[in-house]
Write a protein that holds these residues in place. Structure first.
Motif, PDB file in Angstrom:
ATOM      1  N   MET A 101       0.846  -1.198   0.000  1.00  0.00           N
ATOM      2  CA  MET A 101       0.000   0.000   0.000  1.00  0.00           C
ATOM      3  C   MET A 101       0.876   1.240   0.000  1.00  0.00           C
ATOM      4  N   ASP A 102       0.463   2.295  -0.746  1.00  0.00           N
ATOM      5  CA  ASP A 102       1.309   3.474  -0.836  1.00  0.00           C
ATOM      6  C   ASP A 102       1.280   4.266   0.462  1.00  0.00           C
ATOM      7  N   ARG A 103       2.183   5.218   0.565  1.00  0.00           N
ATOM      8  CA  ARG A 103       2.427   5.896   1.832  1.00  0.00           C
ATOM      9  C   ARG A 103       1.243   6.750   2.294  1.00  0.00           C
ATOM     10  N   ASN A 104       0.345   7.138   1.394  1.00  0.00           N
ATOM     11  CA  ASN A 104      -0.762   7.990   1.793  1.00  0.00           C
ATOM     12  C   ASN A 104      -2.026   7.216   2.135  1.00  0.00           C
ATOM     13  N   ALA A 105      -1.994   5.894   1.982  1.00  0.00           N
ATOM     14  CA  ALA A 105      -3.182   5.100   2.273  1.00  0.00           C
ATOM     15  C   ALA A 105      -2.985   4.326   3.556  1.00  0.00           C
ATOM     16  N   SER A 106      -4.043   4.243   4.338  1.00  0.00           N
ATOM     17  CA  SER A 106      -3.993   3.524   5.608  1.00  0.00           C
ATOM     18  C   SER A 106      -5.210   2.641   5.715  1.00  0.00           C
ATOM     19  N   ALA A 107      -5.014   1.372   6.076  1.00  0.00           N
ATOM     20  CA  ALA A 107      -6.136   0.455   6.212  1.00  0.00           C
ATOM     21  C   ALA A 107      -5.951  -0.429   7.428  1.00  0.00           C
ATOM     22  N   ALA A 108      -5.413   0.137   8.482  1.00  0.00           N
ATOM     23  CA  ALA A 108      -5.157  -0.637   9.695  1.00  0.00           C
ATOM     24  C   ALA A 108      -6.446  -0.872  10.455  1.00  0.00           C
ATOM     25  N   VAL A 109      -6.590  -2.075  10.999  1.00  0.00           N
ATOM     26  CA  VAL A 109      -7.720  -2.378  11.856  1.00  0.00           C
ATOM     27  C   VAL A 109      -7.425  -1.780  13.228  1.00  0.00           C
ATOM     28  N   MET A 110      -8.367  -0.956  13.713  1.00  0.00           N
ATOM     29  CA  MET A 110      -8.161  -0.287  14.991  1.00  0.00           C
ATOM     30  C   MET A 110      -9.250  -0.688  15.971  1.00  0.00           C
ATOM     31  N   GLY A 111      -8.896  -0.913  17.208  1.00  0.00           N
ATOM     32  CA  GLY A 111      -9.859  -1.145  18.259  1.00  0.00           C
ATOM     33  C   GLY A 111     -10.279   0.169  18.867  1.00  0.00           C
ATOM     34  N   VAL A 152     -11.767   9.860   4.447  1.00  0.00           N
ATOM     35  CA  VAL A 152     -12.086   8.801   5.415  1.00  0.00           C
ATOM     36  C   VAL A 152     -13.246   7.998   4.835  1.00  0.00           C
ATOM     37  N   GLN A 153     -13.064   6.692   4.707  1.00  0.00           N
ATOM     38  CA  GLN A 153     -14.061   5.865   4.030  1.00  0.00           C
ATOM     39  C   GLN A 153     -14.287   4.560   4.781  1.00  0.00           C
ATOM     40  N   ARG A 181      -4.407  12.292   1.923  1.00  0.00           N
ATOM     41  CA  ARG A 181      -4.367  11.209   2.908  1.00  0.00           C
ATOM     42  C   ARG A 181      -5.627  10.362   2.752  1.00  0.00           C
ATOM     43  N   PHE A 182      -5.488   9.042   2.710  1.00  0.00           N
ATOM     44  CA  PHE A 182      -6.613   8.150   2.448  1.00  0.00           C
ATOM     45  C   PHE A 182      -6.677   7.078   3.531  1.00  0.00           C
ATOM     46  N   ASP A 183      -7.769   7.084   4.296  1.00  0.00           N
ATOM     47  CA  ASP A 183      -7.935   6.127   5.396  1.00  0.00           C
ATOM     48  C   ASP A 183      -9.178   5.278   5.178  1.00  0.00           C
ATOM     49  N   ILE A 184      -8.979   3.965   5.146  1.00  0.00           N
ATOM     50  CA  ILE A 184     -10.086   3.019   5.102  1.00  0.00           C
ATOM     51  C   ILE A 184     -10.360   2.551   6.525  1.00  0.00           C
ATOM     52  N   VAL A 185     -11.593   2.695   6.967  1.00  0.00           N
ATOM     53  CA  VAL A 185     -11.990   2.233   8.300  1.00  0.00           C
ATOM     54  C   VAL A 185     -12.644   0.865   8.131  1.00  0.00           C
TER      55      VAL A 185
END
Length: 330
Positions: free
Chosen positions: A1-11, A275-276, A299-303
């Motif tokens: 995944m590129d540096r501007n995308a985040s798809a970490a599972v968060m509690g 934020v998506q 910045r792109f964040d997948i929740v």
């Protein structure tokens, strides 16, 4: 995944919550042409960094929760009800109510408040309007904070109002179909439009209730979400459904399908945060992904544990972190 995308599972641990409740320090109605007067309010710090909040729909309205995504000690927040919506007057009016007239309203409001540039915050239809406004007035936008990306393409409209989401929510879909005779179901948006613009208020209200319920049934992973009371509930339901259907049957009043992505180069220099929800059924991830590919600087964040609603914990966390980051952006 590129540096501007985040798809970490968060509690829940470490997630940011909403800021404290605040009341407006000013409010009013601004004439914007024809019969329309839009309601607006300002909250937070009068000397803070300016932002404007664009509600969803089209046809929705602002509510107190929308003020809570921003640190009230650092932001000067402006919220307003779009034409025909909420406390704006006249209620549910479709007269000169287009994407382009709403963009002009944002500019009128900015000038009225003496703001040079502001951060634009919007989710769902609010993201559509935010992107269109930024494309038309990039010099007036210091940042974009977007949620539940909706590009208002024919493909997205067909997914939610003709065939697609119906396969995930067949029980809710039956309720959506109920007011429409079988011989009109080949074009459900047009069938609803005829009823929502009918002279008989009872016909309008039946259609409005079913149209609004369909979105309420699909908006969140936590189950159907009740809409907060809006003055007169019947007036709100009719305004929401009438205006939304009006915009959608007119394809957002865009010159051509896919207008936003075809013009995205005009805003790629603007700092952006997206934020998506991974399981967003109303505005599926595909649109946000296409926007991310066309605008990789944002910045792109997948929740991973969220749907469409702005009030789901992971979405709140992403949006609050985005507004915090936007404070220090140019």
């Amino acid at each position: 995944m590129d540096r501007n995308a985040s798809a970490a599972v968060m509690g829940s641990i470490g997630r940011r919550g909403l800021f404290r409740e605040v009341e407006p320090f000013s409010f009013g109605w601004l004439p914007v042409g024809g019969p329309h007067e839009i309601y607006y309010e300002e909250c937070g710090n009068p000397r803070g960094k300016p932002c404007v909040v664009l509600h969803g729909g089209p046809g929705g309205a602002v509510n107190p929760t929308m003020r809570r995504f921003f640190d009230p000690t650092k932001w000067r927040m402006t919220l307003f009800d779009q034409r025909g919506c909420g406390r704006s007057r006249p209620n549910a009016s479709l007269d000169d109510n287009t994407t382009w007239s709403l963009i002009e309203d944002i500019e009128r409001l900015r000038e009225h408040l003496g703001v040079e540039k502001w951060t634009v915050f919007g989710g769902s239809w609010g993201s559509t309007l935010a992107l269109a406004y930024a494309i038309k007035h990039p010099e007036r936008v210091s940042g974009l904070v977007l949620r539940g990306i909706f590009l208002l393409t024919e493909r997205e409209l067909r997914w939610f109002y003709q065939e697609g989401a119906s396969m995930l929510f067949p029980d809710a879909w039956e309720r959506f179909l109920a007011p429409i005779p079988e011989d009109e179901r080949g074009d459900l948006m047009s069938a609803y439009h005829r009823r929502l613009t009918a002279q008989d208020r009872r016909v309008q209200l039946e259609a409005a209730a079913a149209w609004s319920q369909w979105e309420g049934d699909t908006i969140s992973l936590r189950g159907p979400e009740a809409r907060p009371p809006k003055f007169n509930e019947e007036d709100f339901a009719i305004a929401f459904a009438r205006i939304e259907c009006h915009f959608f049957t007119n394809k957002g009043f865009f010159d051509h399908d896919g207008w936003i992505l075809k013009n995205i180069d005009k805003i790629r220099h603007i700092p952006g945060w997206i934020v998506q929800g991974r399981f967003d059924v109303v505005t599926p991830l595909d649109s946000a992904w296409k926007l991310h590919k066309a605008w990789p600087e944002a910045r792109f964040d997948i929740v991973w544990d969220a749907g469409h609603a702005s009030t789901e914990p992971g979405v709140i966390d992403g949006l609050v972190r985005a507004t915090e980051a936007a404070l220090v952006s140019s």
